[in-house]
Write a protein that holds these residues in place. Structure first.
Motif, short mmCIF file in Angstrom:
data_model
loop_
_atom_site.label_atom_id
_atom_site.label_comp_id
_atom_site.label_asym_id
_atom_site.label_seq_id
_atom_site.Cartn_x
_atom_site.Cartn_y
_atom_site.Cartn_z
N HIS A 137 38.63 27.70 -15.28
CA HIS A 137 37.27 28.54 -15.32
C HIS A 137 37.57 29.68 -15.22
CE1 HIS A 137 32.74 28.86 -15.42
NE2 HIS A 137 32.88 27.70 -16.01
N HIS A 186 23.95 22.70 -16.56
CA HIS A 186 25.55 22.36 -15.65
C HIS A 186 25.34 21.35 -14.91
CE1 HIS A 186 25.58 26.42 -16.82
NE2 HIS A 186 27.02 26.70 -16.69
N ASP A 213 28.00 22.12 -19.13
CA ASP A 213 29.18 22.51 -18.64
C ASP A 213 29.62 22.12 -17.28
OD1 ASP A 213 29.09 23.73 -21.13
OD2 ASP A 213 29.02 25.98 -20.40
N ASP A 214 30.94 22.08 -17.18
CA ASP A 214 31.61 22.08 -15.72
C ASP A 214 31.64 20.82 -14.99
OD1 ASP A 214 31.63 24.88 -15.92
OD2 ASP A 214 30.06 25.26 -14.44
N PRO A 261 34.74 29.09 -20.52
CA PRO A 261 34.03 29.46 -19.49
C PRO A 261 33.19 30.93 -19.37
CG PRO A 261 35.99 28.63 -18.98
CD PRO A 261 36.20 28.68 -20.37
N HIS A 308 36.32 22.52 -21.58
CA HIS A 308 35.94 23.76 -20.84
C HIS A 308 36.94 24.55 -20.24
CE1 HIS A 308 32.64 26.21 -19.84
NE2 HIS A 308 32.52 25.77 -18.58
#
Ligand SMILES: [Zn+2]
Length: 263
Positions: free
Chosen positions: A64, A236, A9-10, A105, A60
């Motif tokens: 967030h 991440h 993620d991110d 998120p 994603h």
């Protein structure tokens, strides 16, 4: 050999190129769930490069936010705006997105920390998935209002209409991986590396405080060490902890995990 899917993620961060180069060197495929704000901040070149190296990109959202805390219209806008950037990355890479994938998120799918309707799961599975989806943190788990449940259902319908599909995570046989968890269009997971707990602003506040703690978690986690089930592993792509996930991937490889791609 146990199969596993790596989901990150991110992305992007200043370290995305290094991360994807590392994964290529280990022959580990992954889905990178990208954020609109991070693409705006760091540019999309490393996302384009990741596509060209064979990584699959998922959505994603943009800022967030927690989807339970913004309006339905704002959730849709966040998804669409980010998807537009993803489409542009694929166009630039000269290929098509194989599957439209998404992860929210904080896993907030519209009803806050109540990720799926936990009351549909019997003990001990109910407690196990609550612990898993809150990443081992004690959070205030009030059952959401009917209004919030409706918000979640509307968002799920929107995902379907927009052509998002569940990532084909095959072979997960964990006993609680059924019903809403298994059918979710947006990606959940079966194991969190908890790598984010080593971020400066979080460090020391949560159960895992060092890289060794995170390795011990891998060694001891009951779900992850089920010898029969495939795993969906969360990590991440973030500044400050850029060396954590590569170390954990190597630790998983030493434990004979076989990382699979989804496309
Ligand atoms: Zn995230």
């Amino acid at each position: 050999m146990r199969n596993a899917y790596l989901t990150i993620d991110d992305t992007p961060s200043p370290h995305t190129d290094a991360l994807t180069d590392f994964l290529v060197s280990r022959n580990v495929p992954a889905i990178l769930y990208v954020r609109g704000d991070m693409m705006e901040q760091h540019g999309t070149q490393s996302v384009v490069r990741a596509i060209q190296k064979g990584f699959v990109i998922g959505n994603h959202l943009y800022n967030h936010y927690r989807s339970s805390e913004i309006s339905f219209e704002d959730v849709c806008a966040e998804i669409l705006q980010t998807q537009k950037m993803i489409d542009a990355c694929y166009a630039q890479a000269g290929t098509n997105q194989p599957l439209k994938l998404i992860r929210f998120p904080h896993l907030d799918r519209g009803s806050g920390g109540w990720i799926v309707n936990y009351d549909a799961y019997d003990e001990p599975h109910r407690s196990e998935i609550i612990k898993l989806f809150s990443d081992g943190i004690n959070i205030d788990l009030k059952k959401p209002s009917e209004e919030l449940f409706n918000h979640q259902r509307k968002i799920a319908r929107f995902l379907k209409e927009e052509g998002f599909v569940p990532a084909p995570f095959n072979g997960v046989t964990l006993p609680w991986y059924r019903g809403e968890v298994a059918e979710s269009i947006d990606a959940l997971y079966t194991y969190s590396t908890s790598d984010w707990m080593l971020l400066d602003r979080h460090k020391g506040k949560w159960p895992y405080k060092t890289l060794d703690d995170l390795k011990r978690k891998i060694d001891e986690d009951k779900n992850l060490n089920d010898p029969t089930s495939a795993q969906i592993i969360l990590g991440h792509d973030k500044d400050e902890i850029e060396n954590v996930l590569p170390d954990l991937v190597d630790h998983l490889l030493r434990k004979q995990f076989n990382f699979k791609g989804v496309a």
